[in-house]
Enzyme design. Structure first.
Site, PDB file in Angstrom:
ATOM      1  N   CYS A 154       0.855  -1.204   0.000  1.00 29.82           N
ATOM      2  CA  CYS A 154       0.000   0.000   0.000  1.00 29.82           C
ATOM      3  C   CYS A 154       0.884   1.245   0.000  1.00 29.82           C
ATOM      4  O   CYS A 154       1.266   1.755   1.046  1.00 29.82           O
ATOM      5  CB  CYS A 154      -0.921  -0.012   1.206  1.00 29.82           C
ATOM      6  SG  CYS A 154      -2.056  -1.396   1.153  1.00 29.82           S
ATOM      7  N   CYS A 170      -2.643  -7.499   7.792  1.00 28.99           N
ATOM      8  CA  CYS A 170      -2.616  -6.574   6.655  1.00 28.99           C
ATOM      9  C   CYS A 170      -3.869  -5.722   6.774  1.00 28.99           C
ATOM     10  O   CYS A 170      -4.987  -6.244   6.795  1.00 28.99           O
ATOM     11  CB  CYS A 170      -2.611  -7.351   5.344  1.00 28.99           C
ATOM     12  SG  CYS A 170      -2.929  -6.302   3.926  1.00 28.99           S
ATOM     13  N   PHE A 193     -14.098 -10.290 -21.559  1.00 30.20           N
ATOM     14  CA  PHE A 193     -13.255 -10.499 -20.374  1.00 30.20           C
ATOM     15  C   PHE A 193     -14.169 -10.833 -19.186  1.00 30.20           C
ATOM     16  O   PHE A 193     -14.190 -10.147 -18.171  1.00 30.20           O
ATOM     17  CB  PHE A 193     -12.390  -9.263 -20.071  1.00 30.20           C
ATOM     18  CG  PHE A 193     -11.595  -8.765 -21.250  1.00 30.20           C
ATOM     19  CD1 PHE A 193     -10.364  -9.327 -21.553  1.00 30.20           C
ATOM     20  CD2 PHE A 193     -12.098  -7.759 -22.069  1.00 30.20           C
ATOM     21  CE1 PHE A 193      -9.626  -8.873 -22.658  1.00 30.20           C
ATOM     22  CE2 PHE A 193     -11.375  -7.300 -23.167  1.00 30.20           C
ATOM     23  CZ  PHE A 193     -10.134  -7.860 -23.462  1.00 30.20           C
ATOM     24  N   CYS A 244      -8.563  -1.361 -15.112  1.00 29.39           N
ATOM     25  CA  CYS A 244      -7.653  -1.265 -13.957  1.00 29.39           C
ATOM     26  C   CYS A 244      -6.315  -0.661 -14.379  1.00 29.39           C
ATOM     27  O   CYS A 244      -5.352  -0.703 -13.619  1.00 29.39           O
ATOM     28  CB  CYS A 244      -7.459  -2.637 -13.322  1.00 29.39           C
ATOM     29  SG  CYS A 244      -6.829  -3.859 -14.477  1.00 29.39           S
TER      30      CYS A 244
HETATM   31  C1  LIG Z   1     -10.062  -7.847 -14.776  1.00 26.59           C
HETATM   32  S1  LIG Z   1     -10.570  -9.497 -15.047  1.00 26.59           S
HETATM   33  C2  LIG Z   1     -12.300  -9.276 -15.143  1.00 26.59           C
HETATM   34  C3  LIG Z   1     -13.137 -10.503 -14.966  1.00 26.59           C
HETATM   35  C4  LIG Z   1     -14.633 -10.270 -14.762  1.00 26.59           C
HETATM   36  N1  LIG Z   1     -15.168  -9.299 -15.686  1.00 26.59           N
HETATM   37  C5  LIG Z   1     -14.959  -9.880 -13.339  1.00 26.59           C
HETATM   38  O1  LIG Z   1     -15.446  -8.755 -13.118  1.00 26.59           O
HETATM   39  O2  LIG Z   1     -14.733 -10.676 -12.435  1.00 26.59           O
HETATM   40  C6  LIG Z   1     -10.049  -9.757 -16.668  1.00 26.59           C
HETATM   41  C7  LIG Z   1     -10.401 -11.108 -17.254  1.00 26.59           C
HETATM   42  O3  LIG Z   1      -9.952 -11.116 -18.609  1.00 26.59           O
HETATM   43  C8  LIG Z   1      -9.426 -12.389 -18.916  1.00 26.59           C
HETATM   44  N2  LIG Z   1      -8.477 -12.159 -20.027  1.00 26.59           N
HETATM   45  C9  LIG Z   1      -7.270 -11.570 -19.975  1.00 26.59           C
HETATM   46  N3  LIG Z   1      -6.706 -11.519 -21.193  1.00 26.59           N
HETATM   47  C10 LIG Z   1      -7.592 -12.074 -22.047  1.00 26.59           C
HETATM   48  C11 LIG Z   1      -7.586 -12.313 -23.444  1.00 26.59           C
HETATM   49  N4  LIG Z   1      -6.564 -11.957 -24.213  1.00 26.59           N
HETATM   50  N5  LIG Z   1      -8.666 -12.904 -23.990  1.00 26.59           N
HETATM   51  C12 LIG Z   1      -9.723 -13.256 -23.237  1.00 26.59           C
HETATM   52  N6  LIG Z   1      -9.783 -13.058 -21.894  1.00 26.59           N
HETATM   53  C13 LIG Z   1      -8.723 -12.484 -21.300  1.00 26.59           C
HETATM   54  C14 LIG Z   1      -8.799 -12.854 -17.634  1.00 26.59           C
HETATM   55  O4  LIG Z   1      -8.671 -14.263 -17.604  1.00 26.59           O
HETATM   56  C15 LIG Z   1      -9.769 -12.317 -16.585  1.00 26.59           C
HETATM   57  O5  LIG Z   1     -10.758 -13.252 -16.285  1.00 26.59           O
END
Ligand SMILES: C[S@@+](CC[C@H](N)C(=O)[O-])C[C@H]1O[C@@H](n2cnc3c(N)ncnc32)[C@H](O)[C@@H]1O
Length: 453
Positions: free
Chosen positions: A90, A173, A305, A402
């Site tokens: 942090c 933590c 995603f 993010c």
């Molecule tokens: C920030 S997380 C968000 C997951 C979900 N939307 C949630 O709110 O819990 C990003 C997601 O994107 C997937 N991801 C990352 N790179 C990717 C890619 N090139 N193609 C498909 N999915 C991907 C990861 O496995 C992960 O599950």
């Protein structure tokens, strides 16, 4: 024969102790020192604030470490965590949470300007109030590093120091749910033996409906070690999962399903799946995504995603159909079974690499898109959007990010979509910061874009 003078290679820069006033904070909340020395160099130092006069030690060409604050800023506060001085976690707790959020919003605005998403000289961004989190105890998942000290026959469990591989041993933590470190502390005597500790990569503690500890194992554990872990699990009623390079297995087949609730539905998951770390703020973020996308029962949605369906399930409840796309096959399968477990039959789940996705992979176009990529952003999805005919493009997009730099890069691509060569096809109608990671420099942002009809 003439001998030519051969200059020796210069040594790496020698570390110096210097004094300067901080001019600004960068997007990682590092203090910026401008105009240092005769070369007018710029240097970045963690832990100091704009206006402060500091003493620092140079470490690399543009880096340094803070040694002393000579003239503190009025915005500085004592960091609430006892490990702040050593722990690399942090790194932004030396200012109040309101300052942290204000800085994060400013960073996003500056990056949008830099990437050409908007022009602050002629327009302003439609900022909404940030989604504000509990400042402490908000994490439902922590990952801890481990190291076996052979000489001392002692296991270190903790977080990494800033810019270092050293581990700061911690017994609590401040940003983690109390139960997480308590569970790890209770397990410590079992782990603190060479037969387990020498084979331990890292560990993760998660607590949603019940606690679980995931041990990353670099080699198979001997029978007696498995037995002592099994006895501990039975005695403490805390599940242990073992993760090797290719396998993730519950110890002694323990463990009823893990779940977390979202929008009144249950999302089942397995340790190792992606889970938003801040459960409280996640619920509000998902609710806001629904409000901003405003799905109707006649509309189709893409959730890119998708993870285990955090956005897909609530969206499926309110729309005609959702196509959830996720790269990790196990999670894509979990999204589908989560839909079924919640009585939804209008969700299709596709496991695909979104860096390389085409319209033919997705079949019918969707009215609404939800995007929540990891830090590298969604360049592949932007390419897809560019290739679609204007009438196939979504009327509304919510982008959850993010990483503000890749967000700005991707939004600049959307801003460049101009059917009539004058104005952009999409405009940002709302955006806000989401306080997903208080006390750290990490920035979560939500942006809503609407297509000109
Ligand atoms: C920030 S997380 C968000 C997951 C979900 N939307 C949630 O709110 O819990 C990003 C997601 O994107 C997937 N991801 C990352 N790179 C990717 C890619 N090139 N193609 C498909 N999915 C991907 C990861 O496995 C992960 O599950």
């Amino acid at each position: 024969m003439a001998q030519f003078f051969k200059p020796q290679k210069r040594n790496k820069s020698v570390s110096k102790t210097l004094r300067a006033q901080v001019s600004a904070l960068d997007h990682q909340a590092r203090a910026v020192i401008r105009g240092e020395g005769s070369k007018k160099q710029t240097r970045f130092i963690m832990g100091a604030l704009p206006g402060e006069v500091i003493q620092y030690k140079t470490t690399g060409k543009h880096s340094g470490t803070l040694e002393r604050i000579l003239e503190p800023s009025a915005d500085r506060r004592d960091a609430p965590c006892k490990y702040y001085d050593q722990c690399g976690g942090c790194d932004f707790q030396h200012v109040a949470e309101s300052y942290q959020l204000g800085h994060k919003q400013q960073v996003v605005e500056e990056l949008f300007q830099k990437f050409g998403v908007f022009d602050s000289a002629t327009e302003s961004l439609p900022w909404q109030a940030p989604l504000v989190s509990e400042p402490t105890r908000y994490r439902r998942r922590v990952r801890l590093a481990t190291r076996w000290l052979g000489k001392e026959q002692k296991l270190l469990i903790g977080f990494r120091e800033a810019q270092s591989h050293q581990i700061v041993a911690v017994d609590d933590c401040l940003v983690a749910d109390e139960s997480l470190l308590q569970a790890v502390n209770r397990l410590y005597p079992v782990l603190n033996t060479s037969s387990i500790a020498t084979k331990l990569g890292h560990l993760e503690a998660i607590h949603t409906n019940k606690p679980v500890i995931l041990l990353r194992i670099t080699d198979s554990l001997p029978k007696d070690a498995l037995q002592s872990l099994g006895s501990w699990q039975a005695e403490h009623n805390i599940d242990i999962w073992l993760q090797s390079e290719n396998e993730l297995t519950p110890l002694n087949n323990a463990g009823l399903p893990f779940d977390t609730s979202i929008d009144g539905d249950k999302l089942y998951f397995q340790p190792g799946d992606f889970l938003q770390v801040n459960g409280g703020i996640n619920e509000r973020m998902v609710q806001q995504a629904i409000d901003w996308l405003a799905p109707e029962k006649t509309q189709r949605v893409y959730d890119f995603f998708a993870g285990i369906g955090n956005f897909s399930i609530p969206l499926a409840r309110r729309s005609k159909a959702v196509l959830a796309v996720e790269g990790v096959y196990r999670m894509a399968k979990q999204t589908l079974s989560n839909a079924e477990a919640n009585g939804l039959n209008n969700l299709t789940s596709l496991s695909a690499d979104l860096n390389d996705i085409s319209a033919s992979d997705l079949k019918d176009p969707a009215d609404l898109w939800c995007l929540d990529p990891a830090r590298p952003g969604a360049e592949g999805v932007m390419t897809l959007l560019e290739k679609l005919k204007p009438e196939q493009r979504p009327s509304r997009i919510v982008y959850v990010s993010c990483a503000p730099d890749t967000l700005a890069r991707d939004l600049a691509i959307i801003a460049g979509l101009k059917s009539d060569k004058k104005s952009s096809d999409y405009r940002i109608t709302k955006l806000c910061t989401v306080d997903m990671f208080p006390q750290t420099h990490h920035i979560e942002t939500m942006v809503c874009l609407e297509r000109a009809s």
